[in-house]
Design a protein around this motif. Sequence first.
Motif, PDB file in Angstrom:
ATOM      1  N   ALA A 138       0.375  -1.163   0.550  1.00  0.00           N
ATOM      2  CA  ALA A 138      -0.079  -0.231  -0.307  1.00  0.00           C
ATOM      3  C   ALA A 138       0.843   1.588   0.181  1.00  0.00           C
ATOM      4  O   ALA A 138       0.190   2.216  -0.260  1.00  0.00           O
ATOM      5  CB  ALA A 138      -0.846  -0.001   1.339  1.00  0.00           C
ATOM      6  N   LYS A 139       1.714   1.281   1.000  1.00  0.00           N
ATOM      7  CA  LYS A 139       2.948   2.472   0.932  1.00  0.00           C
ATOM      8  C   LYS A 139       3.089   3.097  -0.588  1.00  0.00           C
ATOM      9  O   LYS A 139       2.944   3.843  -1.019  1.00  0.00           O
ATOM     10  CB  LYS A 139       4.086   1.922   1.479  1.00  0.00           C
ATOM     11  CG  LYS A 139       4.934   3.548   1.613  1.00  0.00           C
ATOM     12  CD  LYS A 139       6.335   3.199   1.976  1.00  0.00           C
ATOM     13  CE  LYS A 139       7.192   4.200   2.554  1.00  0.00           C
ATOM     14  NZ  LYS A 139       8.393   4.038   4.037  1.00  0.00           N
ATOM     15  N   THR A 140       3.805   1.929  -1.276  1.00  0.00           N
ATOM     16  CA  THR A 140       3.976   2.093  -2.846  1.00  0.00           C
ATOM     17  C   THR A 140       2.842   2.668  -4.178  1.00  0.00           C
ATOM     18  O   THR A 140       3.174   3.651  -4.694  1.00  0.00           O
ATOM     19  CB  THR A 140       4.709   1.140  -3.448  1.00  0.00           C
ATOM     20  OG1 THR A 140       5.775   0.151  -2.791  1.00  0.00           O
ATOM     21  CG2 THR A 140       4.779   1.612  -4.636  1.00  0.00           C
ATOM     22  N   ALA A 141       1.415   2.040  -3.271  1.00  0.00           N
ATOM     23  CA  ALA A 141       0.622   2.598  -4.255  1.00  0.00           C
ATOM     24  C   ALA A 141       0.179   4.154  -3.913  1.00  0.00           C
ATOM     25  O   ALA A 141       0.290   5.133  -5.170  1.00  0.00           O
ATOM     26  CB  ALA A 141      -0.874   1.891  -3.933  1.00  0.00           C
ATOM     27  N   GLN A 142       0.285   4.092  -1.973  1.00  0.00           N
ATOM     28  CA  GLN A 142       0.614   5.774  -2.341  1.00  0.00           C
ATOM     29  C   GLN A 142       1.206   6.722  -2.751  1.00  0.00           C
ATOM     30  O   GLN A 142       0.732   7.740  -2.640  1.00  0.00           O
ATOM     31  CB  GLN A 142       0.382   5.860  -0.384  1.00  0.00           C
ATOM     32  CG  GLN A 142       0.413   7.407   0.317  1.00  0.00           C
ATOM     33  CD  GLN A 142       0.569   7.200   1.552  1.00  0.00           C
ATOM     34  OE1 GLN A 142      -0.647   6.011   2.118  1.00  0.00           O
ATOM     35  NE2 GLN A 142       1.530   8.261   2.029  1.00  0.00           N
ATOM     36  N   GLN A 143       3.075   6.141  -2.508  1.00  0.00           N
ATOM     37  CA  GLN A 143       3.125   7.282  -3.489  1.00  0.00           C
ATOM     38  C   GLN A 143       3.173   7.256  -5.267  1.00  0.00           C
ATOM     39  O   GLN A 143       3.521   8.314  -5.567  1.00  0.00           O
ATOM     40  CB  GLN A 143       4.422   5.996  -3.371  1.00  0.00           C
ATOM     41  CG  GLN A 143       5.504   6.404  -1.901  1.00  0.00           C
ATOM     42  CD  GLN A 143       6.899   5.779  -1.867  1.00  0.00           C
ATOM     43  OE1 GLN A 143       7.022   4.721  -2.846  1.00  0.00           O
ATOM     44  NE2 GLN A 143       7.484   5.703  -0.580  1.00  0.00           N
TER      45      GLN A 143
END
Length: 274
Positions: A219-224
């Motif tokens: 999810a962190k990469t998707a947020q970025q």
Amino acid sequence: MTLAKKLRTRLQQREIVIAPGVYDALSAYRAEAAGFEAVFVSGSALAATHLARPDIGLLTASETAEIVARIGDRIEIPMLVDADQGFGNAFAVGRTVGMLERAGASAIQIEDQQEVKPANNPLSRLLISQEAMVDKIKAARDALTDADVLISARSDAMTTEGFERALERVHAYVEAGADMVFVESLTTRAQMDELVRQMDGKANLLHNLLRDTDEVTDAKTAQQIGYSVALFPGTALGAVGAALDRGFADLKNAPELRGGGSKIDRIGADAYLK
């Protein structure tokens, strides 16, 4: 503030919303207790847990709405509900959306797959026309009594028509009134970046974190990248399935089949309902 309004307001923040897949009131209740801000009522999870069948369109709109109502009666966080293809044409979509809104859905997801799949290939992703899906989205918007309820448009065109056609389709869906876009089967970061660039803030973007083989798996990469919602549709179902296998195996292999043999039996159901 309604839960739909709460979800809309939350989506304006930079931090991504993580929504685990749930399938009944207990799984949703435990997700809320764990601190999640929203849940995703997954169509595949409903089919697996309520019918013990794959997600091939066997559940009806009324069955889905009944399950959603039970969940909504127990939790106080927003629900994003998988409404499959809307359970029919644009007229049926309007009825489905009304039922799910009354049941407590804060967001309703409709996909552009065919309403009835061929019996010899029920897992296929054959699409309806772009125009037919646009009509469904318009019907969904018209059916809402609360304008804050979000309409999410899922496209499976990546699988059958390719990336460029998927982009064309979701542009049309946003113009028709979709608040959120979900392009299924994007496997690379470059594809996700391009979708974010083309949408340019016109709609919230949702990503399905289901496959370990994809380039983006967290999810962190998707947020970025610029996504608003990260779905984890299979987490609860996978955990419960594994626990059932272990629990029943322990019981079957116990020297005496008299209960109390597993940790779960000794804890009791009430521990999960506080």
